[in-house]
Write a protein that holds these residues in place. Structure first.
Motif, PDB file in Angstrom:
ATOM      1  N   GLY A 272      31.558  48.848  48.886  1.00 36.31           N
ATOM      2  CA  GLY A 272      32.412  47.766  49.349  1.00 36.31           C
ATOM      3  C   GLY A 272      32.630  46.685  48.311  1.00 36.31           C
ATOM      4  O   GLY A 272      33.409  45.761  48.518  1.00 36.31           O
ATOM      5  N   LEU A 273      31.940  46.762  47.191  1.00 33.58           N
ATOM      6  CA  LEU A 273      32.116  45.817  46.087  1.00 33.58           C
ATOM      7  C   LEU A 273      32.907  46.528  45.005  1.00 33.58           C
ATOM      8  O   LEU A 273      32.553  47.644  44.599  1.00 33.58           O
ATOM      9  CB  LEU A 273      30.744  45.380  45.567  1.00 33.58           C
ATOM     10  N   ASP A 274      33.985  45.926  44.553  1.00 27.09           N
ATOM     11  CA  ASP A 274      34.849  46.549  43.544  1.00 27.09           C
ATOM     12  C   ASP A 274      34.851  45.723  42.276  1.00 27.09           C
ATOM     13  O   ASP A 274      34.565  44.521  42.295  1.00 27.09           O
ATOM     14  CB  ASP A 274      36.279  46.653  44.066  1.00 27.09           C
ATOM     15  N   GLY A 275      35.216  46.360  41.177  1.00 22.58           N
ATOM     16  CA  GLY A 275      35.288  45.645  39.915  1.00 22.58           C
ATOM     17  C   GLY A 275      36.257  46.293  38.960  1.00 22.58           C
ATOM     18  O   GLY A 275      36.549  47.483  39.046  1.00 22.58           O
ATOM     19  N   ALA A 276      36.761  45.473  38.031  1.00 25.73           N
ATOM     20  CA  ALA A 276      37.668  45.961  36.999  1.00 25.73           C
ATOM     21  C   ALA A 276      37.366  45.217  35.705  1.00 25.73           C
ATOM     22  O   ALA A 276      36.844  44.096  35.716  1.00 25.73           O
ATOM     23  CB  ALA A 276      39.119  45.757  37.409  1.00 25.73           C
ATOM     24  N   ILE A 277      37.729  45.865  34.613  1.00 21.68           N
ATOM     25  CA  ILE A 277      37.571  45.284  33.280  1.00 21.68           C
ATOM     26  C   ILE A 277      38.944  45.219  32.633  1.00 21.68           C
ATOM     27  O   ILE A 277      39.734  46.162  32.744  1.00 21.68           O
ATOM     28  CB  ILE A 277      36.601  46.114  32.415  1.00 21.68           C
ATOM     29  N   ALA A 278      39.219  44.116  31.947  1.00 24.16           N
ATOM     30  CA  ALA A 278      40.437  43.973  31.154  1.00 24.16           C
ATOM     31  C   ALA A 278      40.119  44.388  29.719  1.00 24.16           C
ATOM     32  O   ALA A 278      39.117  43.940  29.146  1.00 24.16           O
ATOM     33  CB  ALA A 278      40.939  42.535  31.191  1.00 24.16           C
ATOM     34  N   TRP A 279      40.969  45.234  29.170  1.00 26.53           N
ATOM     35  CA  TRP A 279      40.821  45.741  27.806  1.00 26.53           C
ATOM     36  C   TRP A 279      42.013  45.300  26.973  1.00 26.53           C
ATOM     37  O   TRP A 279      43.156  45.436  27.398  1.00 26.53           O
ATOM     38  CB  TRP A 279      40.750  47.262  27.808  1.00 26.53           C
ATOM     39  N   GLN A 280      41.747  44.779  25.786  1.00 26.97           N
ATOM     40  CA  GLN A 280      42.795  44.371  24.848  1.00 26.97           C
ATOM     41  C   GLN A 280      42.498  45.034  23.517  1.00 26.97           C
ATOM     42  O   GLN A 280      41.427  44.812  22.940  1.00 26.97           O
ATOM     43  CB  GLN A 280      42.797  42.847  24.686  1.00 26.97           C
ATOM     44  N   ASP A 281      43.401  45.891  23.076  1.00 22.11           N
ATOM     45  CA  ASP A 281      43.234  46.591  21.802  1.00 22.11           C
ATOM     46  C   ASP A 281      41.883  47.297  21.700  1.00 22.11           C
ATOM     47  O   ASP A 281      41.203  47.237  20.670  1.00 22.11           O
ATOM     48  CB  ASP A 281      43.410  45.618  20.625  1.00 22.11           C
ATOM     49  N   GLY A 282      41.473  47.926  22.787  1.00 27.64           N
ATOM     50  CA  GLY A 282      40.236  48.687  22.805  1.00 27.64           C
ATOM     51  C   GLY A 282      38.971  47.882  23.011  1.00 27.64           C
ATOM     52  O   GLY A 282      37.874  48.433  22.998  1.00 27.64           O
ATOM     53  N   HIS A 283      39.106  46.577  23.209  1.00 30.08           N
ATOM     54  CA  HIS A 283      37.941  45.708  23.416  1.00 30.08           C
ATOM     55  C   HIS A 283      37.960  45.149  24.833  1.00 30.08           C
ATOM     56  O   HIS A 283      39.001  44.694  25.315  1.00 30.08           O
ATOM     57  CB  HIS A 283      37.929  44.546  22.420  1.00 30.08           C
ATOM     58  N   ALA A 284      36.799  45.136  25.474  1.00 23.33           N
ATOM     59  CA  ALA A 284      36.677  44.554  26.806  1.00 23.33           C
ATOM     60  C   ALA A 284      36.727  43.041  26.669  1.00 23.33           C
ATOM     61  O   ALA A 284      35.949  42.460  25.917  1.00 23.33           O
ATOM     62  CB  ALA A 284      35.365  44.996  27.449  1.00 23.33           C
ATOM     63  N   VAL A 285      37.677  42.401  27.381  1.00 20.72           N
ATOM     64  CA  VAL A 285      37.862  40.959  27.237  1.00 20.72           C
ATOM     65  C   VAL A 285      37.672  40.187  28.539  1.00 20.72           C
ATOM     66  O   VAL A 285      37.671  38.957  28.527  1.00 20.72           O
ATOM     67  CB  VAL A 285      39.243  40.620  26.631  1.00 20.72           C
ATOM     68  N   GLY A 286      37.522  40.895  29.660  1.00  9.27           N
ATOM     69  CA  GLY A 286      37.344  40.176  30.913  1.00  9.27           C
ATOM     70  C   GLY A 286      36.909  41.094  32.032  1.00  9.27           C
ATOM     71  O   GLY A 286      37.013  42.321  31.921  1.00  9.27           O
ATOM     72  N   LEU A 287      36.396  40.489  33.077  1.00 10.32           N
ATOM     73  CA  LEU A 287      35.981  41.256  34.257  1.00 10.32           C
ATOM     74  C   LEU A 287      36.327  40.509  35.520  1.00 10.32           C
ATOM     75  O   LEU A 287      36.511  39.292  35.516  1.00 10.32           O
ATOM     76  CB  LEU A 287      34.486  41.583  34.218  1.00 10.32           C
ATOM     77  N   VAL A 288      36.421  41.268  36.588  1.00 12.49           N
ATOM     78  CA  VAL A 288      36.640  40.692  37.906  1.00 12.49           C
ATOM     79  C   VAL A 288      35.920  41.559  38.931  1.00 12.49           C
ATOM     80  O   VAL A 288      35.867  42.783  38.781  1.00 12.49           O
ATOM     81  CB  VAL A 288      38.150  40.566  38.236  1.00 12.49           C
TER      82      VAL A 288
END
Length: 146
Positions: free
Chosen positions: A48-64
């Motif tokens: 029930g807990l979800d998450g995503a990662i933001a990737w910019q040019d192959g690098h992880a730059v954020g999470l939610v």
């Protein structure tokens, strides 16, 4: 180009780096077992807990991270955006706005009535974004630790 995708088990190291940055920003510490428990739930679709990662040019730059729950004021569930973090070097890049948009899309797909979240009063940079993408509720947050 920015890409946002679901957190996967193999993302543990990059997720952990972002997570530690998030905890540092809020000047808090969690035990390793609580951090691992959080990650295990995020990558488990049944939790029930979800998450995503933001990737910019192959690098992880954020999470939610977010979760949905039933509500008494609506037929549709509510979506609680629990954690949002963008690494300092990527702030102002649109990653935060895109991560919120990602949650909005997932909440819409799930039939949620609204998304809500909290932030620190002193988090002025993030609040400038939040004021653009959402309506401030006027409610004051209280908590009772158990």
């Amino acid at each position: 180009m920015l890409e946002i995708r679901t957190v996967r088990t193999e993302d543990h190291a990059v997720w952990l780096e972002l997570w530690q940055g998030y905890l540092k920003f809020y000047e808090t510490e969690l035990s390793d077992d609580v951090t691992q428990y959080a990650f295990d739930r995020i990558v488990n679709p049944a939790s029930g807990l979800d998450g995503a990662i933001a990737w910019q040019d192959g690098h992880a730059v954020g999470l939610v991270h977010w979760l949905t729950h039933q509500a008494t004021w609506s037929r549709g569930d509510y979506c609680y955006l629990e954690d949002l973090f963008v690494s300092p070097g990527a702030r102002g890049s649109g990653a935060g706005r895109s991560l919120i948009g990602h949650v909005r899309d997932r909440a819409t797909d799930a039939g949620c009535a609204k998304i809500y979240w909290l932030t620190a009063e002193t988090n002025t940079r993030a609040r400038a974004l939040y004021d653009q993408v959402a309506t401030r509720s006027g409610f004051i947050h209280y908590q009772l630790s158990l």
